[in-house]
Scaffold this motif. Structure first.
Motif, PDB file in Angstrom:
ATOM      1  N   THR A  36      -2.521  12.686  -2.577  1.00 29.55           N
ATOM      2  CA  THR A  36      -2.446  12.454  -1.140  1.00 29.55           C
ATOM      3  C   THR A  36      -1.272  11.536  -0.864  1.00 29.55           C
ATOM      4  OG1 THR A  36      -3.833  10.486  -1.330  1.00 29.55           O
ATOM      5  CG2 THR A  36      -4.946  12.542  -0.825  1.00 29.55           C
ATOM      6  N   ASN A  37      -0.710  11.637   0.340  1.00 25.79           N
ATOM      7  CA  ASN A  37       0.259  10.642   0.791  1.00 25.79           C
ATOM      8  C   ASN A  37      -0.053  10.289   2.223  1.00 25.79           C
ATOM      9  OD1 ASN A  37       2.290  12.027  -1.501  1.00 25.79           O
ATOM     10  ND2 ASN A  37       2.379   9.818  -1.245  1.00 25.79           N
ATOM     11  N   MET A  38       0.374   9.089   2.594  1.00 18.56           N
ATOM     12  CA  MET A  38      -0.083   8.549   3.860  1.00 18.56           C
ATOM     13  C   MET A  38       1.102   8.168   4.742  1.00 18.56           C
ATOM     14  SD  MET A  38      -3.249   6.153   4.214  1.00 18.56           S
ATOM     15  CE  MET A  38      -3.610   4.988   5.483  1.00 18.56           C
ATOM     16  N   MET A  90       6.943  14.084  -1.231  1.00 15.78           N
ATOM     17  CA  MET A  90       6.095  14.058  -2.423  1.00 15.78           C
ATOM     18  C   MET A  90       5.303  15.362  -2.590  1.00 15.78           C
ATOM     19  SD  MET A  90       6.905  11.160  -3.552  1.00 15.78           S
ATOM     20  CE  MET A  90       5.826  11.092  -4.964  1.00 15.78           C
ATOM     21  N   ARG A 101       9.548  -3.392  -7.629  1.00 12.44           N
ATOM     22  CA  ARG A 101      10.346  -2.658  -6.636  1.00 12.44           C
ATOM     23  C   ARG A 101      10.158  -3.158  -5.213  1.00 12.44           C
ATOM     24  NH1 ARG A 101       9.426   3.558  -7.393  1.00 12.44           N
ATOM     25  NH2 ARG A 101      11.386   3.748  -6.268  1.00 12.44           N
ATOM     26  N   ALA A 114       3.803   1.561  -1.318  1.00 16.33           N
ATOM     27  CA  ALA A 114       4.345   1.736  -2.667  1.00 16.33           C
ATOM     28  C   ALA A 114       3.290   2.346  -3.592  1.00 16.33           C
ATOM     29  CB  ALA A 114       4.816   0.392  -3.214  1.00 16.33           C
ATOM     30  N   THR A 115       2.053   1.866  -3.472  1.00 14.88           N
ATOM     31  CA  THR A 115       0.965   2.424  -4.277  1.00 14.88           C
ATOM     32  C   THR A 115       0.750   3.886  -3.921  1.00 14.88           C
ATOM     33  OG1 THR A 115      -0.073   0.272  -4.201  1.00 14.88           O
ATOM     34  CG2 THR A 115      -1.438   2.089  -4.982  1.00 14.88           C
ATOM     35  N   ASP A 116       0.724   4.157  -2.622  1.00 15.70           N
ATOM     36  CA  ASP A 116       0.498   5.517  -2.138  1.00 15.70           C
ATOM     37  C   ASP A 116       1.569   6.469  -2.667  1.00 15.70           C
ATOM     38  OD1 ASP A 116      -1.040   7.226  -0.266  1.00 15.70           O
ATOM     39  OD2 ASP A 116       0.941   7.486   0.620  1.00 15.70           O
ATOM     40  N   LEU A 117       2.790   5.947  -2.844  1.00 23.78           N
ATOM     41  CA  LEU A 117       3.889   6.787  -3.323  1.00 23.78           C
ATOM     42  C   LEU A 117       3.935   6.856  -4.847  1.00 23.78           C
ATOM     43  CD1 LEU A 117       6.507   5.673  -0.692  1.00 23.78           C
ATOM     44  CD2 LEU A 117       5.541   7.961  -0.920  1.00 23.78           C
ATOM     45  N   GLY A 118       2.908   6.306  -5.498  1.00 21.02           N
ATOM     46  CA  GLY A 118       2.765   6.544  -6.927  1.00 21.02           C
ATOM     47  C   GLY A 118       3.012   5.358  -7.836  1.00 21.02           C
ATOM     48  N   ASP A 119       3.340   4.188  -7.289  1.00 22.73           N
ATOM     49  CA  ASP A 119       3.626   3.044  -8.152  1.00 22.73           C
ATOM     50  C   ASP A 119       2.352   2.349  -8.607  1.00 22.73           C
ATOM     51  OD1 ASP A 119       6.290   3.354  -8.164  1.00 22.73           O
ATOM     52  OD2 ASP A 119       6.764   1.662  -6.862  1.00 22.73           O
ATOM     53  N   GLY A 120       2.305   2.011  -9.893  1.00 22.92           N
ATOM     54  CA  GLY A 120       1.246   1.143 -10.397  1.00 22.92           C
ATOM     55  C   GLY A 120       1.596  -0.297 -10.040  1.00 22.92           C
ATOM     56  N   ALA A 138      -5.107   4.941  -5.848  1.00 24.53           N
ATOM     57  CA  ALA A 138      -4.275   5.589  -4.826  1.00 24.53           C
ATOM     58  C   ALA A 138      -2.991   6.171  -5.394  1.00 24.53           C
ATOM     59  CB  ALA A 138      -3.940   4.585  -3.726  1.00 24.53           C
ATOM     60  N   ASN A 139      -2.434   5.500  -6.411  1.00 22.30           N
ATOM     61  CA  ASN A 139      -1.150   5.988  -6.927  1.00 22.30           C
ATOM     62  C   ASN A 139      -1.292   7.248  -7.779  1.00 22.30           C
ATOM     63  OD1 ASN A 139      -2.484   4.266  -8.701  1.00 22.30           O
ATOM     64  ND2 ASN A 139      -0.641   3.825  -9.861  1.00 22.30           N
ATOM     65  N   GLU A 143       0.839  -1.203   0.000  1.00 21.38           N
ATOM     66  CA  GLU A 143       0.000   0.000   0.000  1.00 21.38           C
ATOM     67  C   GLU A 143       0.870   1.248   0.000  1.00 21.38           C
ATOM     68  OE1 GLU A 143      -2.761  -0.274   3.232  1.00 21.38           O
ATOM     69  OE2 GLU A 143      -4.189  -1.372   1.991  1.00 21.38           O
ATOM     70  N   GLY A 157       9.226   7.542  -3.812  1.00 23.36           N
ATOM     71  CA  GLY A 157       8.199   8.100  -4.681  1.00 23.36           C
ATOM     72  C   GLY A 157       8.754   9.065  -5.720  1.00 23.36           C
ATOM     73  N   ARG A 208       5.198  -1.689 -11.432  1.00 26.67           N
ATOM     74  CA  ARG A 208       6.360  -1.101 -10.758  1.00 26.67           C
ATOM     75  C   ARG A 208       6.424  -1.546  -9.303  1.00 26.67           C
ATOM     76  NH1 ARG A 208       8.976   3.442 -13.027  1.00 26.67           N
ATOM     77  NH2 ARG A 208       9.640   3.966 -10.933  1.00 26.67           N
ATOM     78  N   PHE A 221      -7.588   3.719  -1.152  1.00 29.73           N
ATOM     79  CA  PHE A 221      -7.570   2.282  -0.908  1.00 29.73           C
ATOM     80  C   PHE A 221      -9.004   1.823  -0.690  1.00 29.73           C
ATOM     81  CE2 PHE A 221      -3.297   3.478   0.805  1.00 29.73           C
ATOM     82  CZ  PHE A 221      -2.589   2.928  -0.256  1.00 29.73           C
ATOM     83  N   ARG A 244       9.873   7.848  -9.565  1.00 26.85           N
ATOM     84  CA  ARG A 244       8.911   7.796 -10.657  1.00 26.85           C
ATOM     85  C   ARG A 244       8.800   9.151 -11.365  1.00 26.85           C
ATOM     86  NH1 ARG A 244       3.643   9.227 -10.286  1.00 26.85           N
ATOM     87  NH2 ARG A 244       4.268   9.745  -8.176  1.00 26.85           N
TER      88      ARG A 244
END
Lengths: 301, 368
Positions: free
Chosen positions: B86-88, B159, A215, A202-208, B81-82, A200, B108, A211, B61, B111
């Motif tokens: 927002t960041n958590m 970010m 990673r 990793a997703t939150d930081l922008g990864d699809g 979410a990506n 989660e 982050g 990726r 999420f 990318r």
């Protein structure tokens, strides 16, 4: 006891100064340790010794010689067999891991409440003996076997493929099936240990999804992949049952040659030298694979 | 809903009619909230009240069952979410164990394909902000709980999100460190000016940190307001009870006008109290409340305009304060009184008769 004086503790030898915890640990380990010593280390040392001797019919000439290693490393037949064994075990371990990963991934991430059931189902082929499973592949891959009949029935080929059975391919296919579970389990365990909140994050930081997998999921399941690779690679190099049954002449491996030296050919020293050579080379190959995988992961992230 | 933030600032988050169900269980039942830009906003409630579900929906999420979330004027429905601004900061911090501190913080940014110097500059800046500048090369397993928390903060802040979401970020820390981090978190938020949404079950944390707090029960927002506002004027018994201690007294409504109620309560006599938010006439009974610290012990011959007498039946010593449990004739439940220990409240013997002074303005009428 005639002597009753006190000795300063610092003068006692180191092994007497172990604290009770260590003593208990050593005592716990000792049965396994002795067993390993007697039945693994001992025989291996014996094989190392044999490899430097010469056999004259029923007796051994104990003068030190490197002749056996010269034969093992330079005779084309042994070199070819060794290269083929390494090739087969490398392909088998690689393909097994590639097949095993999605299965382990599916069970770990989408197994839900059926995880135990799925793992249980995977072990079902192992309820029969190894020989039987190899024989089953013989039936599938044979000249008039299931696969050929099926291909002809579907009109894909008009006469049976002869290369299916008694070839390296047959050995590879059989071994991949035989070792699948041993690859699935370590990968499954490493995926189970993976903290889902990391995904989660990793997703939150922008990864699809892709990726994120490359990673986070893949690097963190690497111990399982390496474990699976080694578990499959090391024993398959030394397998001699599968090549004997489905390999034909073209699918023979180094272990078959070693078996012959210890059996019909009665040349234990050469068999030993071949064994030691194989062990060394497998160690190198396994070590190299681990290093390559590690650097791959480093490069990816 | 009462909005105490000036009308000039624009809403950063607009939540309207938000619902979320898990099977038959309704985790969120029609939530509507606005959060202003640059606000430190807390979601406070007991476990299972839906506050974390709400935070996760903001982060992307899970998908809401109904309703909309807009961040900075943009509808977030269906956006993963990506790709949200927002960041958590996760409760478990979720620090990547196979990376060192710098790699975690820079995760982050990779990318965004910044040039290497810019990337390093931003990582350094974020680490300096959370005072971790010297630990860039440390691995995740070499960090203490407080340091992991800072890494998680830096990793999210680097970010430059429009909204920072914090899921009980301090609950894993011990009390001393938690209090220190509370202060730092508050300063950090003021320094970066980013909208913070904090989920917590710790009432003191919510009160100390937030510009505004939303109190949630059973998937619904019970009250929204500044910490002072909701502490002093809780709308319901539940809110009052969750947020610190409260003495409840039954009262009868004698008169009612547009904004206030005139009440008769045993012991307190006739009092006037403002109507609670969302007040609906439910007959003549209503609950009146007074905070334990708003009752004061009267010593010897001290007199006060408003006072009631009773008997001490129990005493709890808390170091800086003492809580006395006082039985008042005619009251259903005894009153709790919190008194600082400078005047010897900790020496009042159980069983002694006592008089208590109160300010009628401290009495609040509440919905049930």
């Amino acid at each position: 006891m005639p002597f009753a004086g006190t000795r300063p503790p610092a003068r006692r030898p180191r092994w007497k100064r172990l604290d009770p915890e260590e003593v208990r640990g050593i005592r716990l380990l000792s049965p396994t340790f002795l067993y390993t010593l007697a039945f693994l280390v001992g025989p291996v040392l014996l094989v190392v010794a044999y490899s430097f001797w010469t056999q004259t019919y029923l007796t051994f000439d104990h003068t030190f010689t490197l002749e056996n290693y010269r034969v093992a490393l330079t005779e084309p037949i042994y070199r070819d067999l060794l290269m083929r064994s390494l090739y087969i075990s490398f392909i088998v371990s690689l393909v097994t891991v590639i097949f095993a990963y999605p299965i382990a991934y599916y069970i770990s991430f989408h197994g839900g409440s059926r995880k135990s059931l799925l793992l249980f189902l995977i072990t079902i082929p192992f309820w029969t003996g190894y020989l039987l499973r190899v024989m089953a592949w013989k039936v599938i891959l044979g000249y008039k076997g299931v696969l050929n009949t099926g291909l002809i029935g579907l009109g894909i080929v008009d006469k049976p493929l002869e290369s299916l059975l008694f070839s390296s391919t047959a050995v590879i296919i059989t071994l991949i099936h035989a070792w699948a579970v041993f690859a699935i389990l370590p990968i499954y365990v490493s995926l189970e240990k993976l903290d889902r909140s990391l995904l989660e994050a990793a997703t939150d930081l922008g990864d699809g999804p892709v990726r994120r997998f490359l990673r986070v999921t893949l690097p963190l399941s690497m111990p399982g992949i390496i474990g699976a690779l080694l578990i499959v690679m090391i024993p398959t190099v030394g397998d001699f049952v599968t090549p004997k049954l489905v390999g034909g002449t073209e699918g023979q491996m180094i272990a078959n040659a070693i078996q012959i030296q210890f059996g019909k050919a009665s040349n234990w020293p050469l068999g030993s030298a071949l064994t030691i050579t194989t062990m060394m080379i497998v160690t190198l190959m396994a070590g190299a694979s681990v290093l390559v995988l590690r650097s791959l992961v480093r490069w990816m992230r | 809903m009462l909005d105490t933030v000036s009308a000039a600032s624009k809403p950063m988050i607009e939540i309207s009619g938000l619902r979320k169900s898990f099977g038959n269980f309704e985790a969120l039942k029609s939530i509507s909230l606005n959060v202003q830009e640059g606000e430190f906003f807390s979601l406070l409630g007991p476990s299972g009240c839906g506050k974390t579900t709400l935070l996760r929906l903001l982060a992307g999420f899970g998908e809401q069952t109904a309703g909309t979330i807009a961040i900075d004027g943009q509808d977030m429905t269906g956006r993963p979410a990506n790709r949200r601004p927002t960041n958590m900061v996760f409760q478990s911090y979720a620090i990547f164990p196979h990376m060192n501190v710098e790699e975690n913080v820079g995760y982050g940014l990779k990318r965004l394909k910044l040039d290497r110097q810019e990337e390093q500059r931003r990582v350094r800046e974020a680490l300096d902000r959370v005072e971790l500048g010297a630990l860039g090369k440390r691995r995740a397993n070499e960090l203490s709980g407080g340091q992991r928390q800072r890494v998680a903060l830096a990793r999210a802040l680097v970010m430059r999100p429009k909204v920072l979401l914090l899921d009980e970020p301090l609950s894993a820390l011990d009390k001393k460190l938690r209090e220190q981090m509370q202060v730092e978190l508050r300063h950090l938020q003021k320094a970066v000016g980013i909208t913070f949404i904090l989920v917590t079950h710790d009432q003191y944390e919510a009160l100390a940190l937030s510009d505004r707090v939303a109190i949630m029960f059973d998937g619904q927002v019970a009250q929204v307001g500044t910490p002072k506002d909701i502490y002093q004027n809780p709308v319901s018994r539940k809110v009052a009870d969750f947020l610190g201690g409260m003495n409840f007294v039954d009262a009868e409504i004698a008169e009612e006008n547009g904004v206030s109620l005139t009440l008769d309560a045993a012991g307190f006599g006739r009092v006037r109290a403002p109507k609670p938010q969302g007040y609906q006439s439910m007959g003549r009974q209503i609950t009146l409340g007074i905070r334990p610290e708003r009752l004061r012990v009267l010593w010897d011959d001290d007199q006060a305009e408003h006072q009631i007498g009773g008997q001490v039946i129990d005493r709890h010593y808390f170091g800086e304060v003492t809580q006395l449990i006082v039985e008042i004739p005619g009251f259903k439940a005894p009153l709790a009184v919190t008194e600082t220990n400078d005047f010897g409240a900790d020496d009042i013997p159980v069983g002694s008769a006592i008089r208590l002074a109160y300010d009628p303005d401290a009495l609040v009428a509440m919905n049930d």
